[in-house]
Design a protein around this motif. Structure first.
Motif, PDB file in Angstrom:
ATOM      1  N   ALA A 146       0.845  -1.207   0.000  1.00 59.51           N
ATOM      2  CA  ALA A 146       0.000   0.000   0.000  1.00 59.51           C
ATOM      3  C   ALA A 146       0.879   1.255   0.000  1.00 59.51           C
ATOM      4  O   ALA A 146       0.593   2.224  -0.718  1.00 59.51           O
ATOM      5  CB  ALA A 146      -0.926  -0.012   1.210  1.00 59.51           C
ATOM      6  N   GLY A 159      -9.363   0.311  -1.392  1.00 61.35           N
ATOM      7  CA  GLY A 159      -9.559  -0.745  -0.406  1.00 61.35           C
ATOM      8  C   GLY A 159      -8.882  -2.031  -0.820  1.00 61.35           C
ATOM      9  O   GLY A 159      -7.911  -2.021  -1.582  1.00 61.35           O
ATOM     10  N   ARG A 184      -7.404  -4.090   6.470  1.00 66.54           N
ATOM     11  CA  ARG A 184      -8.028  -2.815   6.104  1.00 66.54           C
ATOM     12  C   ARG A 184      -8.052  -1.862   7.311  1.00 66.54           C
ATOM     13  O   ARG A 184      -7.712  -0.688   7.208  1.00 66.54           O
ATOM     14  CB  ARG A 184      -9.448  -3.058   5.584  1.00 66.54           C
ATOM     15  CG  ARG A 184     -10.073  -1.872   4.884  1.00 66.54           C
ATOM     16  CD  ARG A 184     -10.631  -0.841   5.848  1.00 66.54           C
ATOM     17  NE  ARG A 184     -11.499  -1.452   6.817  1.00 66.54           N
ATOM     18  CZ  ARG A 184     -12.788  -1.719   6.622  1.00 66.54           C
ATOM     19  NH1 ARG A 184     -13.356  -1.394   5.490  1.00 66.54           N
ATOM     20  NH2 ARG A 184     -13.506  -2.285   7.564  1.00 66.54           N
ATOM     21  N   TRP A 195      -9.510   3.666   2.617  1.00 69.87           N
ATOM     22  CA  TRP A 195      -9.532   2.207   2.494  1.00 69.87           C
ATOM     23  C   TRP A 195     -10.914   1.631   2.802  1.00 69.87           C
ATOM     24  O   TRP A 195     -11.051   0.605   3.457  1.00 69.87           O
ATOM     25  CB  TRP A 195      -8.465   1.573   3.406  1.00 69.87           C
ATOM     26  CG  TRP A 195      -7.096   2.048   3.056  1.00 69.87           C
ATOM     27  CD1 TRP A 195      -6.385   3.031   3.683  1.00 69.87           C
ATOM     28  CD2 TRP A 195      -6.272   1.589   1.968  1.00 69.87           C
ATOM     29  NE1 TRP A 195      -5.177   3.217   3.042  1.00 69.87           N
ATOM     30  CE2 TRP A 195      -5.082   2.341   1.993  1.00 69.87           C
ATOM     31  CE3 TRP A 195      -6.443   0.614   0.970  1.00 69.87           C
ATOM     32  CZ2 TRP A 195      -4.064   2.156   1.061  1.00 69.87           C
ATOM     33  CZ3 TRP A 195      -5.416   0.435   0.051  1.00 69.87           C
ATOM     34  CH2 TRP A 195      -4.237   1.200   0.108  1.00 69.87           C
TER      35      TRP A 195
END
Ligand SMILES: *Cc1c(COP(=O)(O)O)cnc(C)c1O
Length: 229
Positions: A146, A159, A184, A195
């Motif tokens: 991420a 997400g 998450r 997210w």
């Protein structure tokens, strides 16, 4: 046999019920009909019932359907593994990508999006089952992945996505969804928000996914019937 419109209504009612059982607002859970291996006429039937976004797992099949349905107000979410050499078509056609699983692909998408004026909403696919046949980053790699996505500013990271283990063991399936929801939450805490999307749950396990926080369930068989390969 029930029509596609009847199946959509029935499965939507079941999603709503699963939400209420989980103490969730049904408006939080989106039904994404998965049209892979089904005809453009089936997609038109679902469109007539009010659905405008469809999941496809192969870029080539999506491109063909996109061309055939041009001007009918229909969009596609790519939900299968994308080869880097297909990035151009995804950048040009897809409304969403649920299966981002490599930085090489992110780089290729960014390059293809430059100059188009488009941004692409993406979900990171996580392999929560550790099954070899499934794609996705490992759960312990998700946070670093991420972070590595940040420079690619034409990708909107919304997400995470997963496919649960192929197993009749409901606890094992639930464990996959719980892993995704936990990842998450960690990303959201680290970033102070965002997210929001959890794309998880298919025809056989969507009620379990909803109980664990799914915001999009991807349903093929439950909507369109069995696929003929
Ligand atoms: C085919 C597919 C689905 C839908 O599967 P069903 O079991 O038919 O609902 C969902 N997600 C992905 C990634 C798929 O490839």
């Amino acid at each position: 046999m029930a029509s596609i419109a009847e199946r959509l209504a029935a499965v939507r009612a079941d999603i709503d019920e699963a939400c209420r059982e989980a103490g969730r607002d049904p408006a939080e859970v989106r039904l994404l009909p998965v049209s892979k291996y089904h005809t453009v006429d089936s997609i038109r039937e679902a469109r007539a019932a009010g659905y405008i976004l469809f999941g496809e797992n192969k870029v080539q099949e999506m491109a063909a359907k996109h061309a055939a349905l041009h001007g009918e107000g229909i969009g596609f979410a790519v939900i299968g593994h994308v080869q880097t050499n297909k990035a151009r078509q995804v950048a040009e056609i897809a409304a969403e990508l649920h299966s981002l699983d490599s930085i090489r692909l992110a780089e290729a998408l960014q390059r293809r999006l430059e100059g188009t004026g488009r941004r692409l909403p993406v979900l990171i696919q996580v392999n929560t089952s550790a099954e070899e046949a499934k794609s996705g980053v490992r759960p312990d790699e998700a946070a670093a992945f991420a972070a590595a996505l940040r420079p690619y500013d034409l990708l909107e990271a919304r997400g995470l996505m997963t496919m649960a283990v192929n197993s009749p063991d409901r606890d094992a399936v639930a464990a996959c969804f719980r892993t995704l929801a936990g990842l998450r939450d960690a990303l959201r805490d680290a970033d102070g928000g965002g997210w929001d999307e959890l794309s998880m749950g298919m025809s056989g396990d969507y009620r379990i996914a909803i109980a664990h926080g799914a915001t999009t369930v991807r349903l093929g068989t439950a909507v369109f019937g069995p696929r003929e390969y």
